[in-house]
Design an enzyme around this catalytic site. Structure first.
Site, mmCIF file in Angstrom:
data_model
loop_
_atom_site.group_PDB
_atom_site.id
_atom_site.type_symbol
_atom_site.label_atom_id
_atom_site.label_comp_id
_atom_site.label_asym_id
_atom_site.label_seq_id
_atom_site.Cartn_x
_atom_site.Cartn_y
_atom_site.Cartn_z
ATOM 1 N N HIS A 187 -5.180 47.130 45.074
ATOM 2 C CA HIS A 187 -4.738 46.698 46.418
ATOM 3 C C HIS A 187 -5.989 45.731 47.358
ATOM 4 O O HIS A 187 -5.840 45.065 48.018
ATOM 5 C CB HIS A 187 -4.606 47.880 47.311
ATOM 6 C CG HIS A 187 -3.187 48.539 46.582
ATOM 7 N ND1 HIS A 187 -3.226 49.915 46.305
ATOM 8 C CD2 HIS A 187 -1.869 48.574 46.831
ATOM 9 C CE1 HIS A 187 -2.222 50.348 46.027
ATOM 10 N NE2 HIS A 187 -1.134 49.355 46.548
ATOM 11 N N LYS A 230 0.513 42.853 38.538
ATOM 12 C CA LYS A 230 1.094 43.985 37.561
ATOM 13 C C LYS A 230 2.387 44.518 37.778
ATOM 14 O O LYS A 230 3.013 44.743 36.795
ATOM 15 C CB LYS A 230 0.283 45.315 38.220
ATOM 16 C CG LYS A 230 0.936 46.550 37.843
ATOM 17 C CD LYS A 230 0.033 47.593 37.467
ATOM 18 C CE LYS A 230 0.699 48.839 37.021
ATOM 19 N NZ LYS A 230 1.735 49.373 37.774
ATOM 20 N N LEU A 240 -4.550 49.447 37.101
ATOM 21 C CA LEU A 240 -4.565 50.580 38.100
ATOM 22 C C LEU A 240 -3.323 50.473 38.812
ATOM 23 O O LEU A 240 -2.533 49.679 39.113
ATOM 24 C CB LEU A 240 -5.659 50.027 39.219
ATOM 25 C CG LEU A 240 -7.252 49.851 38.791
ATOM 26 C CD1 LEU A 240 -8.159 49.689 39.966
ATOM 27 C CD2 LEU A 240 -7.563 51.077 38.102
#
Ligand code: PAF
Length: 281
Positions: A33, A145, A180
């Site tokens: 993020h 992602k 992640l």
């Protein structure tokens, strides 16, 4: 850095602000993020991060109630990395009445993750459109992602003529390759070690394509079998065209391998782009 909780307040605060770059999130922020925020900082003049766990995009048996909510910790992380404003609205402000007006997406939204999470992408697109209308950004940054989500957001923006440029950010990975994700924290220790295999499987499939393997259906099967043989509950391994996420044809140059699979009680997704024309990820 300002933290604002209501639609009325944020509309007031953003009146007259130009060059807004938005990073929509569901919170529980990690370095992936923060990378989106860094890109927003480079591309925009005023960076807004929204934090909202959106019930509309969760199925009834999914993890909406246990999804980690860590607003204080998230704000501390954001302070240090260039966000100007955090928008963390309540559910009753975002959905004062049942949300019956929803974004209808192209049929590809019902494939890949959409097959296993019916309505998920329409729910995600609807909250993103609401956030766009409230915040009026010029740019919005999405992680690759969630490749299918990133593709569908671009389609929404293009086909609805939204004045928002959708920017994609490369996936950030742990040293062992695991992408992640906030959901990684659901993994038990031994599952966390095994989780890196998803990325290894994708790199293996990519290498086979780069080595000239043409039977993509067979390769998908190999990828699925590899996961299943190690105890994963695999949903799909698919090789698609980057341009439209349709099943790829042999002559296509830019492919993406996408996968979703469960490790114990945790659903993981990941993908890898393949450039057969010498381009790079
Ligand atoms: O990718 C996410 O975290 C969510 O789907 C998004 C874009 C913030 C919408 O709720």
């Amino acid at each position: 850095m300002l933290v604002i909780h209501t639609i009325a307040d944020i509309r007031m605060r953003l009146r007259g602000v130009n060059g807004i770059a938005l990073v929509p999130t569901m919170g529980n922020l990690h370095h992936g993020h923060l990378d989106l925020v860094r890109i927003a900082r480079q591309r925009g003049q005023f960076v807004v991060v929204s934090i909202f766990v959106n019930p509309l995009q969760f199925g009834i048996n999914e993890d909406f109630f246990k999804y980690p909510r860590t607003l204080d910790q998230d704000c501390k992380l954001l302070e240090g990395c260039g966000a100007d404003l955090v928008f963390a609205p309540s559910e009753s402000d975002m959905y004062p009445q049942p949300q019956q007006v929803k974004v209808a997406l192209p049929p590809i939204a019902n494939e890949l993750c959409g097959t296993f999470r019916p309505g998920h992408f329409s729910g995600a697109a609807t909250i993103v459109l609401k956030l766009f209308n409230i915040i009026q950004p010029e740019i919005a940054v999405f992680g690759k992602k969630d490749y299918q989500q990133y593709y569908l957001m671009r389609q929404m923006s293009e086909q609805l003529n939204l004045p928002v440029k959708i920017v994609g950010a490369e996936t950030v990975r742990a040293p062992d390759g695991l992408a992640l994700s906030s959901r990684n924290q659901y993994l038990k220790d031994e599952e966390r070690t095994e989780a890196a295999f998803l990325y290894q499987m994708l790199t293996g499939v990519r290498q086979a394509i780069l080595n000239g393997e043409k039977d993509l259906g067979w390769l998908q099967g190999q990828g699925l079998d590899a996961l299943v043989s190690r105890g994963w509950r695999a949903e799909y391994v698919e090789i698609r065209s980057q341009g439209n996420l349709e099943k790829s044809r042999m002559e296509e140059k830019n492919l993406v391998i996408l996968a979703a699979a469960w490790l114990g009680k945790t659903r993981l997704i990941d993908n890898l782009e393949v450039f057969l024309d010498g381009g790079s990820a």
